[in-house]
Scaffold this active site. Sequence first.
Site, PDB file in Angstrom:
ATOM      1  N   ASP A  41      -7.206  -6.270   3.763  1.00 48.72           N
ATOM      2  CA  ASP A  41      -6.562  -4.954   3.774  1.00 48.72           C
ATOM      3  C   ASP A  41      -6.519  -4.364   5.179  1.00 48.72           C
ATOM      4  O   ASP A  41      -7.549  -3.995   5.739  1.00 48.72           O
ATOM      5  CB  ASP A  41      -7.335  -4.027   2.820  1.00 48.72           C
ATOM      6  CG  ASP A  41      -6.682  -2.665   2.673  1.00 48.72           C
ATOM      7  OD1 ASP A  41      -5.530  -2.505   3.127  1.00 48.72           O
ATOM      8  OD2 ASP A  41      -7.322  -1.771   2.093  1.00 48.72           O
TER       9      ASP A  41
ATOM     10  N   MET B 157     -11.986   5.215  -0.799  1.00 48.44           N
ATOM     11  CA  MET B 157     -12.699   5.418   0.472  1.00 48.44           C
ATOM     12  C   MET B 157     -13.322   6.800   0.397  1.00 48.44           C
ATOM     13  O   MET B 157     -12.913   7.749   1.076  1.00 48.44           O
ATOM     14  CB  MET B 157     -11.709   5.294   1.646  1.00 48.44           C
ATOM     15  CG  MET B 157     -11.352   3.837   1.913  1.00 48.44           C
ATOM     16  SD  MET B 157      -9.816   3.657   2.825  1.00 48.44           S
ATOM     17  CE  MET B 157      -8.666   3.698   1.454  1.00 48.44           C
TER      18      MET B 157
ATOM     19  N   MET C 179      -8.690   8.679  -0.166  1.00 50.05           N
ATOM     20  CA  MET C 179      -9.593   9.041   0.946  1.00 50.05           C
ATOM     21  C   MET C 179     -10.065  10.478   0.788  1.00 50.05           C
ATOM     22  O   MET C 179      -9.266  11.342   0.424  1.00 50.05           O
ATOM     23  CB  MET C 179      -8.859   8.921   2.273  1.00 50.05           C
ATOM     24  CG  MET C 179      -8.229   7.562   2.503  1.00 50.05           C
ATOM     25  SD  MET C 179      -7.323   7.572   4.063  1.00 50.05           S
ATOM     26  CE  MET C 179      -6.622   5.918   4.020  1.00 50.05           C
TER      27      MET C 179
ATOM     28  N   HIS D 108      -1.240  -1.149  -4.314  1.00 47.42           N
ATOM     29  CA  HIS D 108      -2.522  -0.812  -3.680  1.00 47.42           C
ATOM     30  C   HIS D 108      -2.517   0.690  -3.401  1.00 47.42           C
ATOM     31  O   HIS D 108      -1.612   1.212  -2.746  1.00 47.42           O
ATOM     32  CB  HIS D 108      -2.702  -1.610  -2.388  1.00 47.42           C
ATOM     33  CG  HIS D 108      -4.023  -1.394  -1.730  1.00 47.42           C
ATOM     34  ND1 HIS D 108      -5.160  -2.082  -2.104  1.00 47.42           N
ATOM     35  CD2 HIS D 108      -4.403  -0.564  -0.728  1.00 47.42           C
ATOM     36  CE1 HIS D 108      -6.177  -1.687  -1.350  1.00 47.42           C
ATOM     37  NE2 HIS D 108      -5.746  -0.758  -0.502  1.00 47.42           N
TER      38      HIS D 108
ATOM     39  N   SER E 127       0.837  -1.198   0.000  1.00 47.41           N
ATOM     40  CA  SER E 127       0.000   0.000   0.000  1.00 47.41           C
ATOM     41  C   SER E 127       0.870   1.245   0.000  1.00 47.41           C
ATOM     42  O   SER E 127       1.633   1.498   0.932  1.00 47.41           O
ATOM     43  CB  SER E 127      -0.914   0.015   1.222  1.00 47.41           C
ATOM     44  OG  SER E 127      -1.586   1.258   1.248  1.00 47.41           O
TER      45      SER E 127
ATOM     46  N   ASP F 228      -4.649   3.920  -1.956  1.00 44.30           N
ATOM     47  CA  ASP F 228      -5.761   4.327  -1.093  1.00 44.30           C
ATOM     48  C   ASP F 228      -6.148   5.778  -1.328  1.00 44.30           C
ATOM     49  O   ASP F 228      -5.362   6.686  -1.053  1.00 44.30           O
ATOM     50  CB  ASP F 228      -5.342   4.183   0.380  1.00 44.30           C
ATOM     51  CG  ASP F 228      -5.191   2.724   0.786  1.00 44.30           C
ATOM     52  OD1 ASP F 228      -6.131   1.951   0.560  1.00 44.30           O
ATOM     53  OD2 ASP F 228      -4.121   2.368   1.338  1.00 44.30           O
TER      54      ASP F 228
ATOM     55  N   MET G 169     -11.980  -5.350   4.889  1.00 46.26           N
ATOM     56  CA  MET G 169     -11.180  -4.429   5.710  1.00 46.26           C
ATOM     57  C   MET G 169     -10.889  -5.096   7.045  1.00 46.26           C
ATOM     58  O   MET G 169     -11.803  -5.481   7.770  1.00 46.26           O
ATOM     59  CB  MET G 169     -11.928  -3.111   5.939  1.00 46.26           C
ATOM     60  CG  MET G 169     -12.088  -2.230   4.708  1.00 46.26           C
ATOM     61  SD  MET G 169     -10.544  -1.875   3.828  1.00 46.26           S
ATOM     62  CE  MET G 169      -9.578  -1.065   5.106  1.00 46.26           C
TER      63      MET G 169
ATOM     64  N   HIS H 231      -8.268   1.693  -4.303  1.00 50.05           N
ATOM     65  CA  HIS H 231      -9.261   1.512  -3.225  1.00 50.05           C
ATOM     66  C   HIS H 231      -9.844   2.878  -2.878  1.00 50.05           C
ATOM     67  O   HIS H 231      -9.173   3.702  -2.270  1.00 50.05           O
ATOM     68  CB  HIS H 231      -8.529   0.875  -2.028  1.00 50.05           C
ATOM     69  CG  HIS H 231      -9.374   0.686  -0.818  1.00 50.05           C
ATOM     70  ND1 HIS H 231      -8.827   0.379   0.413  1.00 50.05           N
ATOM     71  CD2 HIS H 231     -10.716   0.746  -0.622  1.00 50.05           C
ATOM     72  CE1 HIS H 231      -9.806   0.256   1.310  1.00 50.05           C
ATOM     73  NE2 HIS H 231     -10.947   0.484   0.706  1.00 50.05           N
TER      74      HIS H 231
END
Length: 218
Positions: free
Chosen positions: A175, A68, A37, A33, A8, A35, A137, A66
């Site tokens: 994850d 979020m 957000m 990966h 990540s 992330d 998660m 991913h």
Amino acid sequence: MQSLIAPSILAADFANLQQDVELVNNSQADWFHIDIMDGVFVPNISFGMPVLKAIAKHAKKTLDVHLMIVEPERYIKTFAELGSDILTVHFEACKDLAPTIKAIKAEGMKAGVAINPDSSVSVLEPFIAEIDLVCLMSVHPGFGGQSFIEGTYEKIQQLKALIHKKGAATKIEVDGGVTAANAKKLNNLGADVLVAGSFVFKSEDPSTTIADLKQLSA
Ligand code: DX5
Ligand code: ZN
């Protein structure tokens, strides 16, 4: 079966991002990966499109993105154009999951659905045949470096059973809080993809740490 390892980038050195991207390129890692957000769905803001664009320019492996963020359907096309191979949305963030999954696939990406630690695997039952990847998660989303939530082990088993029952080909990704202490067990239970941020990038030698995780999940 061997699990794929997805470092990540959230835990990478943002001041030396290209260096860490090349590190992953040259390691035994399988995916990146990423992330994203928004400070609304989760109480943190990571980075957005321009940073993903910069990563994608150098990354030579699958980009597992991913989201979020609330109302992720607004940005499906944008993330496809940025080079995402897999686009994962949160079950909890989607008003209408089925058309969202369809729209992700229509843009040529694999469709992932993430569920929070407090969401039950059973919420995915109506959709599972259409989902390419379920992201379980194993920490509350929003931050790297948290401890693995033990209840995830049982959720892997429940998800495996659901996938089997529906004859689906869905991959299982875990994850959050993945380390050398739980990788073997996660692999044994049937996790197809292990995401690891802090454990990789905060280690002295991230390449070796990736190789170790790979070996543990063989
Ligand atoms: C958490 C993110 C995770 C995180 C994992 O909100 O979705 O992908 O980067 O980081 P570690 O491995 O440090 O728990
Ligand atoms: Zn993530």
